[in-house]
Design a protein around this motif. Structure first.
Motif, PDB file in Angstrom:
ATOM      1  N   LEU A 148      34.816  -6.684 -51.913  1.00 39.77           N
ATOM      2  CA  LEU A 148      33.850  -7.683 -52.367  1.00 39.77           C
ATOM      3  C   LEU A 148      32.467  -7.340 -51.822  1.00 39.77           C
ATOM      4  CD1 LEU A 148      33.204 -10.450 -53.697  1.00 39.77           C
ATOM      5  CD2 LEU A 148      33.834 -11.524 -51.515  1.00 39.77           C
ATOM      6  N   ASP A 149      31.461  -7.281 -52.687  1.00 37.25           N
ATOM      7  CA  ASP A 149      30.066  -7.012 -52.283  1.00 37.25           C
ATOM      8  C   ASP A 149      29.943  -5.711 -51.494  1.00 37.25           C
ATOM      9  OD1 ASP A 149      28.606  -9.053 -53.440  1.00 37.25           O
ATOM     10  OD2 ASP A 149      28.886 -10.429 -51.764  1.00 37.25           O
ATOM     11  N   ASN A 150      30.778  -4.735 -51.814  1.00 34.40           N
ATOM     12  CA  ASN A 150      30.829  -3.542 -50.967  1.00 34.40           C
ATOM     13  C   ASN A 150      29.587  -2.674 -51.084  1.00 34.40           C
ATOM     14  OD1 ASN A 150      32.498  -2.093 -49.023  1.00 34.40           O
ATOM     15  ND2 ASN A 150      32.586  -0.479 -50.561  1.00 34.40           N
ATOM     16  N   ASP A 151      28.975  -2.636 -52.258  1.00 33.52           N
ATOM     17  CA  ASP A 151      27.757  -1.831 -52.406  1.00 33.52           C
ATOM     18  C   ASP A 151      26.692  -2.282 -51.412  1.00 33.52           C
ATOM     19  OD1 ASP A 151      28.910  -0.371 -54.397  1.00 33.52           O
ATOM     20  OD2 ASP A 151      27.844  -1.345 -56.049  1.00 33.52           O
ATOM     21  N   ALA A 152      26.562  -3.596 -51.250  1.00 28.58           N
ATOM     22  CA  ALA A 152      25.564  -4.135 -50.326  1.00 28.58           C
ATOM     23  C   ALA A 152      25.921  -3.818 -48.884  1.00 28.58           C
ATOM     24  CB  ALA A 152      25.426  -5.644 -50.519  1.00 28.58           C
ATOM     25  N   SER A 173      28.020 -18.681 -42.352  1.00 27.79           N
ATOM     26  CA  SER A 173      28.484 -17.797 -43.427  1.00 27.79           C
ATOM     27  C   SER A 173      28.604 -16.367 -42.909  1.00 27.79           C
ATOM     28  CB  SER A 173      27.522 -17.839 -44.618  1.00 27.79           C
ATOM     29  OG  SER A 173      26.258 -17.279 -44.283  1.00 27.79           O
ATOM     30  N   SER A 174      29.629 -15.669 -43.416  1.00 27.83           N
ATOM     31  CA  SER A 174      29.809 -14.249 -43.094  1.00 27.83           C
ATOM     32  C   SER A 174      30.787 -13.663 -44.101  1.00 27.83           C
ATOM     33  CB  SER A 174      30.344 -14.065 -41.673  1.00 27.83           C
ATOM     34  OG  SER A 174      31.714 -14.415 -41.602  1.00 27.83           O
ATOM     35  N   THR A 227      26.731 -11.935 -47.230  1.00 31.09           N
ATOM     36  CA  THR A 227      27.165 -13.214 -47.786  1.00 31.09           C
ATOM     37  C   THR A 227      25.992 -14.185 -47.870  1.00 31.09           C
ATOM     38  OG1 THR A 227      29.361 -12.852 -46.839  1.00 31.09           O
ATOM     39  CG2 THR A 227      28.842 -15.096 -47.545  1.00 31.09           C
ATOM     40  N   ARG A 228      25.117 -14.155 -46.879  1.00 30.79           N
ATOM     41  CA  ARG A 228      23.903 -14.984 -46.918  1.00 30.79           C
ATOM     42  C   ARG A 228      23.119 -14.701 -48.186  1.00 30.79           C
ATOM     43  NH1 ARG A 228      18.724 -14.046 -46.317  1.00 30.79           N
ATOM     44  NH2 ARG A 228      17.317 -15.581 -45.339  1.00 30.79           N
ATOM     45  N   HIS A 229      22.913 -13.416 -48.500  1.00 30.18           N
ATOM     46  CA  HIS A 229      22.155 -13.035 -49.693  1.00 30.18           C
ATOM     47  C   HIS A 229      22.842 -13.540 -50.969  1.00 30.18           C
ATOM     48  CE1 HIS A 229      19.623 -10.626 -52.346  1.00 30.18           C
ATOM     49  NE2 HIS A 229      20.733 -10.191 -52.937  1.00 30.18           N
TER      50      HIS A 229
END
Length: 288
Positions: free
Chosen positions: A44-48, A244-245, A210-212
């Protein structure tokens, strides 16, 4: 059951994975790390996360062990090797083994140490979501480059232990009477008008992935948002608080320094936002 881990080009049983005593990650905390969530057996969201890894390495003049696209393929294989459906992948890059203890950086011929392992854990149905967590405030004693995700985590460990010794689950870190973060997550408050408030990006906080994602979802769903510093007093008098994290998603806070937040139950807006995030996360990982 023993896990398969990835270490320096090999997939091996965790019991056979060894790092030199002269590794600079061990001797100097000269290393960076990332943690990517795994949901439905997919990243999940690995590119970031990988982009942030590259940024951390660049800030420390640390060489990436291989291209980011290759790292992702190794992550995906590790998920399969360990049959991981829900949890996280931990990734660490150290400057490597320079042959002896020496403060000076080794020459460019030294190969970085590259480690990855999986951790199975509940992300969606964690009990802390329904019961909420209790926090205490504590002075932030971490170094001044918190935007770099290094393995120098003694201060956060001390903060968590302080919280546990004071019958709490986590610590809210304070610097000059302003909240920076929680011990290992970004911090948020919701004011009496329903506005979500979180500290803006700087070297004082980690640039949370996760914040983003939450900021984008908040804007897409027409919720109010302010990125600004907020004080401990504001937090104590907030309508809601949450952290959040990557591996908590969102956890509601029901008490701070012994003071009940709201009605002492996970807040309505917090849970609404978490539901939106979990729905997005499931769609992103089920749709690959």
């Amino acid at each position: 059951m023993s896990r398969t881990v990835y270490l320096n080009g090999q997939f091996v049983d965790e019991q056979h994975a060894h790092v030199s005593v002269f590794d600079r990650g061990f001797l100097f905390a000269d290393a960076v790390y990332e943690v990517s969530a795994v949901l439905n057996g997919r990243l999940l969201d690995n590119d970031a996360h990988l982009a942030r890894l590259a940024r951390s390495c660049e800030a420390l003049q640390l060489t990436l062990p291989c291209p980011l696209a290759e790292i992702e393929q190794l992550q995906k294989r590790l998920i399969v090797e360990n049959q991981l459906q829900e949890g996280a992948i931990y990734l660490q890059v150290s400057r490597g083994n320079s042959g002896d203890r020496n403060f000076d950086f080794p020459d460019a011929s030294v190969t970085p140490t590259f480690l990855m392992f999986t951790q199975a854990r509940p992300l969606v149905n964690h009990p802390n979501v329904q019961r909420g967590i209790r926090m205490v405030s504590l002075e932030d004693i971490r170094w001044q480059r918190r935007d770099i995700k290094t393995v120098g985590l003694l201060a956060p460990c001390l903060a968590k232990e302080y919280a546990h010794q004071h019958q709490a689950d986590d610590a809210l870190l304070i610097e000059n009477d302003l909240v920076t973060e929680a011990s290992s997550s970004n911090a948020w408050i919701i004011d009496e008008h329903g506005c979500l408030i979180t500290r803006p990006l700087s070297t004082h906080i980690l640039h949370g992935i996760t914040r983003h994602a939450l900021i984008e979802l908040i804007r897409e769903n027409g919720l109010q948002l302010e990125e600004r510093p907020f004080s401990l007093d504001e937090a104590l008098n907030a309508r809601e608080i949450f952290i959040s994290s990557a591996t908590t998603f969102i956890w509601p806070v029901i008490a701070l320094d012994g003071k009940t937040i709201g009605d002492g139950k996970p807040g309505k807006i917090t849970l609404q936002l978490r539901d939106i995030y979990v729905r997005m996360a499931n769609q992103a990982t089920e749709g690959e």
